[in-house]
Design a protein around this motif. Structure first.
Motif, mmCIF file in Angstrom:
data_model
loop_
_atom_site.group_PDB
_atom_site.id
_atom_site.type_symbol
_atom_site.label_atom_id
_atom_site.label_comp_id
_atom_site.label_asym_id
_atom_site.label_seq_id
_atom_site.Cartn_x
_atom_site.Cartn_y
_atom_site.Cartn_z
ATOM 1 N N LEU A 48 32.248 15.943 -5.293
ATOM 2 C CA LEU A 48 33.258 17.002 -4.824
ATOM 3 C C LEU A 48 34.511 16.588 -5.026
ATOM 4 N N MET B 138 27.321 13.266 -3.192
ATOM 5 C CA MET B 138 28.075 14.689 -3.279
ATOM 6 C C MET B 138 29.446 14.433 -2.981
ATOM 7 N N ARG B 139 29.795 13.716 -2.119
ATOM 8 C CA ARG B 139 31.192 13.078 -1.931
ATOM 9 C C ARG B 139 31.831 12.667 -3.145
ATOM 10 N N CYS C 165 34.325 24.432 -0.758
ATOM 11 C CA CYS C 165 32.910 24.722 -0.766
ATOM 12 C C CYS C 165 32.527 25.489 0.361
ATOM 13 N N ASN D 141 30.832 14.429 7.656
ATOM 14 C CA ASN D 141 31.715 14.261 6.754
ATOM 15 C C ASN D 141 32.067 15.244 5.347
ATOM 16 N N MET D 142 31.243 15.923 5.121
ATOM 17 C CA MET D 142 31.230 16.728 3.870
ATOM 18 C C MET D 142 32.198 18.202 4.162
ATOM 19 N N ASP E 8 25.901 17.140 6.672
ATOM 20 C CA ASP E 8 26.679 15.967 6.995
ATOM 21 C C ASP E 8 28.086 16.434 7.499
ATOM 22 N N TRP F 106 23.074 16.499 2.503
ATOM 23 C CA TRP F 106 24.584 16.638 2.671
ATOM 24 C C TRP F 106 24.955 17.753 3.436
ATOM 25 N N PRO G 50 24.460 12.393 0.627
ATOM 26 C CA PRO G 50 25.905 12.560 0.896
ATOM 27 C C PRO G 50 26.977 11.707 0.145
#
Length: 794
Positions: A234, A230-231, A265, A258-259, A256, A253, A227
């Motif tokens: 993004l 990935m955060r 996405c 938070n994502m 998750d 992720w 994650p």
């Protein structure tokens, strides 16, 4: 984690974390506490024995995790306490964690040699299944090997053969992506790019990865990242909108919460650990009294990040809590228990260790469980028992295979937009690696794709080749990139290449199916066959009519003067010559092939024998007029008949030998034309065929020579002149026949042969008999003995 550059002139500062607390990770730690309190209050599992715990924050940092691992290995206390309270240092029986694969690997290398079991709830790297390197490692979450196979099958299921790939530059990302790429190659999937990055990389590196994604032609992007990475990626992509991309996420992720704030996405799909329910956990998580919060630095930091500051705290820009705050009102992953996935893995890990300890210190006696809390056990005993555990907790089975891995089951999750515009995680299918091949994967709900579409996006390097074409790989590109070229003549296309049709088949116009080749032969139903048959029958009728005229005027001088017996036999043979051409028309069969050539050979020799006889008679007749000549007694009617029979018998003998040794037979000619079959009569023996023709030619030449010799004899009506013209036509026809026969293709070979038969037959009947019939029918005054015996003056 806060890092400091050292100059090696003084002691480095101790490692410390920076940034805010991860609410999700906090929930994991609180779930372990909840499980341990449940175990300590249980009357069936470790009755009378209480488990203690110590929680460390590794900050997802390898150096911190290593530091913690060394602390754990050094905490063995040499003194055995028999009191109710545990010693402060305590004995470490097992470790729950770490969340990341790379920190877990580092910890396992340190505590493994001491036989301290480690049960991870979130470390999925397939490398950790290697018991040679990590003998004390277990996990309640499936290995990434299963997830990589599942992701490859997912990509293949939707027909995506051209994808991009990004990964964390860590053990988790590198090993997971390596497994996925190997599985993708087996499924025939091509990868346009594969980029790696890490959260601590400079921004230029993250920008480069984002630019690769923006410029790529692959619609689908598979991301095997944690994650944190990935955060960052993004966030970089959100700064400059990129073309729509269909994201395929790894479990770390894609589930998750938070994502879910990255709305561009929406439509992402991936595999996640199955949702679960843990009774009582939500109440436990929300039961945070001010005293509990104040007693824990972690909870204090979490509370102040989420809302107000406690009175003791010196956090600026925060209002002081007045006691009316309610944690239930917080919208944070810590309080979100709607989709418990990894949390249940923590819960199962704690219970797995408890069961291993239970099996080491407890015994079943008379339906009761008795545990000796004073029994000295080593961590090695717990390790051995952990390999054997198999139990069910809240309906969820827990066991480990020989590699320390559980049974791999996943949910297929999809990021779908709600009516309010928020993104929620929706379970749309399942994957069970224990099921037979081909049945592991199933989808039971509709999916939402990128930009809210309900149509499966297309991600291919080259479109499928249309029927009748084949793939030709583009130079320097993967096998999924190709050009489509038409199949060669006589071949059809299958999925990947062109295949030749069987010998008697030919492709259709689209070149996707083999159809039987049309069979071609000279038929009575086609125009050419009808015309030739009409001339054949007409010629036979002409010969019969001529014979009828001659028979009717058989007593007339012109008929009697030209050897009427040979004339009638010649007309009979010409009738047969005309009719034998009919045997060449129609589908060849075994009998028709033998009949057509032999009938043609014999009838023509009979015809030539008659003509030769007539020529000899002319010569002999004029020789007989010389004084003292008695030639005619040596070539009278019996000798004439014997001559005809003898010459014909030779041809019959040649044909018999031909039919016995190597007769003609029907043949499917597949070489002259590729697209159709010529049904014809093979000669069998070419020597036999040319012997028949050669013998006919020999007789024709002999007739021609004799006729030339007799052409200037002095009768007013000299038949030798007519025979000369007929032989000229006959020889000319058959000399031109040979090259025409050899060069004519297919059914036209037969047509040429029929034409030669008819032309030569018409030449004979017209040159020999037409003038006589003309005199008989239209000039009867010339049909007298006096006129015929009148000699021309030289």
């Amino acid at each position: 984690m806060h890092t400091v550059k050292n100059n090696y002139t003084y002691m480095p500062e101790p490692l410390r974390c920076k940034g805010s607390i991860n609410p999700r990770e906090l929930r994991f730690s609180r779930a372990m506490i909840f499980a341990i309190e449940e175990i300590n209050n249980s009357t069936e599992l470790l009755p009378g024995i209480r488990l203690g715990y110590q929680i460390y924050d590794s900050c997802a940092s390898v150096p911190v995790a290593v530091h913690v691992a060394f602390q754990l290995t050094n905490s063995l206390d040499p003194v055995f306490y028999t009191g109710d309270n545990c010693s402060q240092s305590g004995m470490v029986m097992a470790v729950v964690g770490e969340s990341g694969s790379t920190p877990s690997i580092s910890m396992s290398r340190i505590i493994g040699p001491f036989n301290i079991p480690q049960v991870s709830h979130f470390a999925t790297c397939a490398c950790l299944s290697d018991k040679q390197q990590y003998p004390s490692f277990f996990r309640t979450i499936p290995s990434d090997q299963f997830q990589a196979d599942a992701l490859a099958k997912l990509v293949k299921h939707f027909g995506w053969t051209w994808i991009g790939a990004v990964r964390s530059d860590s053990d988790y990302g590198n090993n997971g992506m390596a497994s996925f790429l190997a599985a993708a190659r087996r499924e025939g999937i091509c990868v346009e790019y594969s980029e790696a990055f890490y959260r601590s990389n400079p921004r230029s590196r993250i920008q480069r990865v984002a630019d690769v994604i923006r410029r790529s032609t692959a619609m689908v992007v598979v991301a095997f990242t944690s994650p944190g990475e990935m955060r960052i990626l993004l966030e970089e992509l959100s700064l400059e909108p990129s073309p729509p991309r269909q994201w395929i996420g790894s479990e770390a992720w894609v589930t998750d919460p938070n994502m879910l704030r990255f709305s561009f996405c929406a439509g992402a799909i991936g595999f996640g650990i199955e949702q679960s329910v843990i009774p009582g956990l939500r109440d436990f998580l929300l039961d945070l009294s001010p005293s509990k919060v104040a007693a824990s630095p972690l909870l204090t930091e979490f509370w102040e990040d989420a809302g107000c500051r406690l009175k003791k705290s010196a956090v600026p820009n925060k209002s002081v809590c007045d006691g009316s705050e309610d944690i239930k009102t917080l919208q944070t992953p810590y309080t979100d228990t709607s989709q418990l996935r990894i949390t249940n893995m923590v819960y199962k890990a704690a219970y797995a260790i408890a069961h291993a300890i239970h099996n080491s210190v407890c015994q079943e006696r008379k339906s009761t469980t008795q545990c000796d809390k004073y029994t000295w056990i080593e961590s090695e005993e717990v390790l051995m028992q952990l390999k054997k555990v198999h139990f069910s907790q809240n309906g969820y089975d827990v066991s480990f295979d020989a590699n320390g891995d559980p049974v791999a089951t996943y949910e297929l999750v999809n990021w779908q937009k709600t009516e309010s515009g928020n993104i929620e995680l929706v379970t749309v299918g399942h994957y069970d690696a224990s099921l037979p091949v081909g049945r592991e994967f199933r989808i039971n709900r509709n999916l939402t794709w990128v930009e809210g579409s309900t149509q499966v996006p297309v991600s291919v390097c080259s479109d499928s080749c249309p029927p009748g074409t084949r793939k030709v790989l583009q130079k320097g590109k993967p096998i999924c990139c190709y050009d489509c070229l038409p199949c060669p003549e006589g071949e059809i296309s299958n999925v990947t290449d062109c295949l030749p049709c069987p010998k008697e088949f030919w492709p259709n116009a689209e070149r996707d199916t083999c159809l039987p080749k049309p069979v071609e032969f000279l038929s009575f139903n086609e125009v050419l066959g009808i015309i030739l048959a009409a001339f054949s029958v007409g010629g036979a009728c002409l010969a019969i009519i001529t014979a009828a005229v001659f028979y009717h005027h058989r007593t007339s001088p012109i008929v009697r003067a030209n050897n009427s017996e040979l004339s009638f036999l010649l007309l009979f043979s010409l009738t047969l010559c005309f009719l034998c051409s009919l045997t060449f028309i129609g589908a060849p069969s075994e009998w028709s092939c033998m009949l057509r050539h032999t009938a043609f050979g014999i009838t023509f020799v009979l015809c030539m024998s008659c003509v030769l006889g007539k020529t000899i008679v002319v010569l002999m007749a004029f020789r007989a007029t010389l004084p003292g000549s008695n030639v005619m007694k040596w070539f009278g009617p019996p000798q004439q008949r014997m001559t005809v029979v003898s010459f014909t018998f030779i041809q019959v003998l040649i044909c018999t030998i031909w039919l016995v040794v190597s007769p003609p037979f029907p043949l499917k000619n597949l070489t002259t034309y590729k697209e159709r079959i010529i049904l014809e009569c093979a000669l069998g023996s070419a020597v036999g065929f040319w012997a028949v023709l050669g013998y006919i030619g020999l007789l024709a030449v002999f007739c021609f020579v004799l006729a030339v010799l007799a052409r200037k004899l002095p009768d007013n009506f000299n038949e030798a002149k007519l025979i000369t013209f007929s032989m000229l036509i006959f020889c000319a026809v058959w000399i031109t026949f040979i090259p025409a026969y050899v060069s004519s293709p297919g059914k036209f070979t037969v047509a040429v042969e029929i034409f030669a038969i008819l032309a030569s037959s018409f030449g004979l009947i017209l040159c020999i008999f037409a003038p006589k019939c003309f005199i008989i029918l239209f000039k009867p005054e010339k049909n007298t003995k006096k006129h015929l015996m009148n000699k021309n003056q030289s």
